[in-house]
Design a protein around this motif. Structure first.
Motif, PDB file in Angstrom:
ATOM      1  N   ARG A   1      46.296  27.467  41.020  1.00  0.00           N
ATOM      2  CA  ARG A   1      47.276  28.486  41.427  1.00  0.00           C
ATOM      3  C   ARG A   1      47.743  29.254  40.199  1.00  0.00           C
ATOM      4  O   ARG A   1      47.624  28.816  39.073  1.00  0.00           O
ATOM      5  N   TRP A   2      48.300  30.439  40.520  1.00  0.00           N
ATOM      6  CA  TRP A   2      48.721  31.375  39.467  1.00  0.00           C
ATOM      7  C   TRP A   2      50.219  31.295  39.286  1.00  0.00           C
ATOM      8  O   TRP A   2      50.974  31.171  40.241  1.00  0.00           O
TER       9      TRP A   2
ATOM     10  N   THR B   1      37.151  29.104  32.016  1.00  0.00           N
ATOM     11  CA  THR B   1      36.073  29.765  32.782  1.00  0.00           C
ATOM     12  C   THR B   1      36.655  30.684  33.845  1.00  0.00           C
ATOM     13  O   THR B   1      36.251  31.847  34.000  1.00  0.00           O
ATOM     14  N   LEU B   2      37.622  30.116  34.615  1.00  0.00           N
ATOM     15  CA  LEU B   2      38.252  30.922  35.654  1.00  0.00           C
ATOM     16  C   LEU B   2      39.138  32.024  35.068  1.00  0.00           C
ATOM     17  O   LEU B   2      39.337  33.084  35.680  1.00  0.00           O
ATOM     18  N   GLY B   3      39.690  31.755  33.864  1.00  0.00           N
ATOM     19  CA  GLY B   3      40.596  32.735  33.258  1.00  0.00           C
ATOM     20  C   GLY B   3      39.913  34.068  33.000  1.00  0.00           C
ATOM     21  O   GLY B   3      40.449  35.148  33.292  1.00  0.00           O
ATOM     22  N   GLY B   4      38.684  34.005  32.464  1.00  0.00           N
ATOM     23  CA  GLY B   4      37.969  35.250  32.211  1.00  0.00           C
ATOM     24  C   GLY B   4      37.641  35.986  33.485  1.00  0.00           C
ATOM     25  O   GLY B   4      37.813  37.221  33.587  1.00  0.00           O
ATOM     26  N   SER B   5      37.166  35.246  34.494  1.00  0.00           N
ATOM     27  CA  SER B   5      36.842  35.869  35.790  1.00  0.00           C
ATOM     28  C   SER B   5      38.087  36.424  36.450  1.00  0.00           C
ATOM     29  O   SER B   5      38.073  37.495  37.094  1.00  0.00           O
ATOM     30  N   PHE B   6      39.208  35.661  36.285  1.00  0.00           N
ATOM     31  CA  PHE B   6      40.465  36.083  36.910  1.00  0.00           C
ATOM     32  C   PHE B   6      40.928  37.412  36.308  1.00  0.00           C
ATOM     33  O   PHE B   6      41.366  38.322  37.031  1.00  0.00           O
ATOM     34  N   ILE B   7      40.822  37.559  35.014  1.00  0.00           N
ATOM     35  CA  ILE B   7      41.267  38.797  34.355  1.00  0.00           C
ATOM     36  C   ILE B   7      40.389  39.980  34.783  1.00  0.00           C
ATOM     37  O   ILE B   7      40.898  41.074  35.111  1.00  0.00           O
ATOM     38  N   ARG B   8      39.056  39.796  34.817  1.00  0.00           N
ATOM     39  CA  ARG B   8      38.181  40.897  35.211  1.00  0.00           C
ATOM     40  C   ARG B   8      38.416  41.309  36.658  1.00  0.00           C
ATOM     41  O   ARG B   8      38.450  42.503  36.999  1.00  0.00           O
ATOM     42  N   ALA B   9      38.598  40.294  37.547  1.00  0.00           N
ATOM     43  CA  ALA B   9      38.855  40.604  38.966  1.00  0.00           C
ATOM     44  C   ALA B   9      40.170  41.354  39.109  1.00  0.00           C
ATOM     45  O   ALA B   9      40.305  42.280  39.918  1.00  0.00           O
ATOM     46  N   TRP B  10      41.176  40.955  38.317  1.00  0.00           N
ATOM     47  CA  TRP B  10      42.495  41.629  38.393  1.00  0.00           C
ATOM     48  C   TRP B  10      42.368  43.069  37.903  1.00  0.00           C
ATOM     49  O   TRP B  10      42.909  43.991  38.540  1.00  0.00           O
ATOM     50  N   GLU B  11      41.643  43.265  36.820  1.00  0.00           N
ATOM     51  CA  GLU B  11      41.546  44.597  36.252  1.00  0.00           C
ATOM     52  C   GLU B  11      40.661  45.522  37.103  1.00  0.00           C
ATOM     53  O   GLU B  11      40.928  46.721  37.213  1.00  0.00           O
ATOM     54  N   LEU B  12      39.606  44.977  37.721  1.00  0.00           N
ATOM     55  CA  LEU B  12      38.674  45.808  38.465  1.00  0.00           C
ATOM     56  C   LEU B  12      39.077  45.981  39.921  1.00  0.00           C
ATOM     57  O   LEU B  12      38.933  47.095  40.490  1.00  0.00           O
ATOM     58  N   GLU B  13      39.564  44.928  40.533  1.00  0.00           N
ATOM     59  CA  GLU B  13      39.796  44.991  41.977  1.00  0.00           C
ATOM     60  C   GLU B  13      41.240  44.707  42.380  1.00  0.00           C
ATOM     61  O   GLU B  13      41.582  44.724  43.550  1.00  0.00           O
TER      62      GLU B  13
ATOM     63  N   GLU C   1      45.223  42.625  42.127  1.00  0.00           N
ATOM     64  CA  GLU C   1      45.846  41.288  42.175  1.00  0.00           C
ATOM     65  C   GLU C   1      45.313  40.456  43.316  1.00  0.00           C
ATOM     66  O   GLU C   1      45.057  39.260  43.172  1.00  0.00           O
ATOM     67  N   ASN C   2      45.120  41.067  44.469  1.00  0.00           N
ATOM     68  CA  ASN C   2      44.715  40.279  45.635  1.00  0.00           C
ATOM     69  C   ASN C   2      43.342  39.658  45.431  1.00  0.00           C
ATOM     70  O   ASN C   2      43.096  38.511  45.809  1.00  0.00           O
ATOM     71  N   GLU C   3      42.427  40.458  44.843  1.00  0.00           N
ATOM     72  CA  GLU C   3      41.104  39.918  44.608  1.00  0.00           C
ATOM     73  C   GLU C   3      41.141  38.779  43.597  1.00  0.00           C
ATOM     74  O   GLU C   3      40.398  37.800  43.712  1.00  0.00           O
ATOM     75  N   ALA C   4      41.997  38.939  42.586  1.00  0.00           N
ATOM     76  CA  ALA C   4      42.111  37.864  41.600  1.00  0.00           C
ATOM     77  C   ALA C   4      42.652  36.600  42.224  1.00  0.00           C
ATOM     78  O   ALA C   4      42.141  35.466  41.987  1.00  0.00           O
ATOM     79  N   LEU C   5      43.670  36.722  43.043  1.00  0.00           N
ATOM     80  CA  LEU C   5      44.233  35.526  43.707  1.00  0.00           C
ATOM     81  C   LEU C   5      43.228  34.949  44.700  1.00  0.00           C
ATOM     82  O   LEU C   5      43.179  33.728  44.914  1.00  0.00           O
ATOM     83  N   MET C   6      42.435  35.863  45.332  1.00  0.00           N
ATOM     84  CA  MET C   6      41.411  35.378  46.250  1.00  0.00           C
ATOM     85  C   MET C   6      40.367  34.547  45.509  1.00  0.00           C
ATOM     86  O   MET C   6      39.831  33.577  46.046  1.00  0.00           O
ATOM     87  N   LEU C   7      40.102  34.946  44.254  1.00  0.00           N
ATOM     88  CA  LEU C   7      39.170  34.162  43.446  1.00  0.00           C
ATOM     89  C   LEU C   7      39.643  32.724  43.285  1.00  0.00           C
ATOM     90  O   LEU C   7      38.859  31.772  43.375  1.00  0.00           O
TER      91      LEU C   7
END
Length: 488
Positions: A82-83, A48-60, A62-68
């Motif tokens: 953790r990543w 579940t988090l993996g899909g959101s993590f990839i979209r956040a990384w691609e759109l906003e 690395e920082n936004e993805a890690l913030m997620l």
């Protein structure tokens, strides 16, 4: 009962082993299910988090993805996210885990380096062409606590079930095994004490009831056998007493022929003195002297006849204190006429009075048979000796017992002796080597039985041409306390 306890203990141990085995299997299955549930939850959370993590990384970025991931950690209780980049490989991860993730497979392992242990799950995530993974870390505190609670609950349940089974098994064992076995043991004791009329009845229908029925049948059989043995014993004793009396009467016949001569002399004296008185040849003092002599001879004949009648009379066996020396003297006196007809001299040797508790009639009959046999064995004039003493001897095998002191009576003749091939058979009923009319073959057999009834035995030694010696051994148990006598 020990048997009931053993059966109860065996059943309880078996039940305990079965319950423990089943509970252990159930606990392990529950723990495995819990572990699978945790892994499933981690897998679902990771994907579940993996899909959101990839979209956040691609759109906003690395920082936004890690913030997620950081925001997700704030909303999770014990779970931490953790990543991790897989290039270059993370040295902290086991090689197997890295290879599985590069093959785009979820993986997990338990890290025991931290108490109470950590479940570390990895979900592969690709950022462009670069491989990475979301790591989910959850302490095993709840799982360990669940294990302890499950084990404690299982132990309590097992103990309660075992205790209940123990109580029920003890009650059933007492009822089905303990009490029936006690009844059977008591029944066996009563049979052993001779009570063959008692019976045991068990209400259950099992092997113990079958055993009780068999024991009841055994008691009935023993009771019938005892009654039969008692009847046969009474018949045997009656027959034995009849044979003994017949032997005694046969001996009386022999004695009577000898006493006819013994009575002849006093009868001639009586007849002569009576003629002197009737013819008037004896007068005054001489007449009184003739009367005294007649009375003396009549008393003598009366004593002889009384001895013969006492010997021939049938009576029940009874033991009483008796001087064996006097008994031997009476027997020899009775047999002197028979011995005189064959020119045999009867002598007696004894250390003095020898008091025994015996049946005088039976001992006299045994002595008479032995002395008569000795007289008949002497074809020429001689001496028959009866010798008494106390001697140590070892009883024969059939009688048993250690060497001890016995009262011994030897009857020794100077006859022709007994052949070695005949010697073992001399005590057999109806066996005789005498001429026709001189014996029935019962004398020695009856004598042996009489002495055995007193707890003793008769032995014989003989040498052809040099006579025989029959020895009577009476046990020390028949002897009473007595002062030492003076040898005669």
């Amino acid at each position: 009962m020990k048997l009931a306890r053993k059966l109860t203990l065996a059943l309880v141990l078996l039940a305990f082993a079965v319950i423990v085995g089943l509970e252990t299997f159930e606990v392990r299955r529950e723990l495995a299910r819990s572990a699978l549930d945790m892994q499933h939850d981690h897998r679902m959370l990771g994907h579940t988090l993996g899909g959101s993590f990839i979209r956040a990384w691609e759109l906003e970025g690395e920082n936004e993805a890690l913030m997620l991931l950081a925001d997700a950690n704030r909303f999770q209780g014990q779970v931490r996210l953790r990543w991790r980049w897989l290039d270059p490989p993370d040295a902290e991860l086991p090689r197997e885990q890295v290879e599985a993730l590069r093959a785009d497979q979820d993986t997990f392992f338990v890290d025991d380096r931290v108490e109470p242990g950590l479940l570390r799950s990895f979900t592969p995530v690709h950022i462009g062409d670069r491989p990475g993974a979301i790591e989910i870390i959850e302490p095993l505190t709840e799982l360990r606590m669940q294990v302890r609670q499950t084990v404690a609950g299982t132990a309590v349940a097992t103990a309660a079930i075992t205790l209940a089974f123990l109580l029920v098994a003890m009650a059933m064992g007492r009822r089905l095994v303990g009490r029936p076995v006690e009844q059977l043991v008591e029944f066996a004791h009563r049979i052993g004490q001779g009570d063959l009329e008692t019976r045991v009845h068990l209400p259950q229908k099992d092997e113990l009831a079958t055993l009780a029925s068999a024991m009841n049948q055994m008691a009935s059989g023993l009771s019938a056998a005892r009654a039969q043995v008692a009847a046969e014993t009474a018949a045997r004793l009656a027959t034995l007493e009849h044979l003994r009396h017949s032997d005694r009467l046969a001996t009386v016949g022999k004695l009577a022929s000898g006493m006819a001569h013994e009575l002849g002399t006093p009868l001639n004296v009586v007849l002569g003195r009576a003629k002197m008185i009737s013819s008037g040849d004896a007068e005054g003092d001489e007449s009184r002297e003739c009367a005294r002599i007649i009375a003396q001879q009549v008393h003598h004949m009366t004593d002889i006849i009384r001895q013969l009648l006492d010997f021939a009379r049938r009576r029940e066996p009874r033991r009483a204190p008796e001087d064996l020396t006097e008994l031997v003297d009476r027997t020899l006196t009775l047999l002197k006429p028979l011995a005189a007809r064959r020119n045999v001299v009867l002598t007696r040797e004894a250390p003095g009075p020898m008091n025994l508790k015996v049946d005088a009639g039976q001992i006299q009959q045994a002595l008479t048979n032995l002395v008569v046999n000795g007289i008949q064995a002497m074809k020429r004039p001689g001496t028959l000796r009866v010798r008494m003493e106390r001697a140590r001897a070892l009883p024969p095998t059939e009688l048993g017992g250690p060497e001890a002191e016995w009262v011994r009576v030897d009857v020794t003749d100077e006859g022709e002796g007994i052949a070695p091939d005949v010697l073992p058979r001399v005590f057999e009923p109806f066996f005789t080597t005498k001429d026709v009319g001189e014996g029935t073959g019962l004398g020695l057999s009856v004598s042996y039985g009489l002495i055995r009834d007193h707890g003793g035995w008769i032995s014989v030694s003989s040498e052809p041409g040099r006579g025989s010696c029959f020895s009577i051994f009476l046990p020390p148990g028949t002897q009473e306390e007595e002062p030492e006598g003076t040898p005669t």
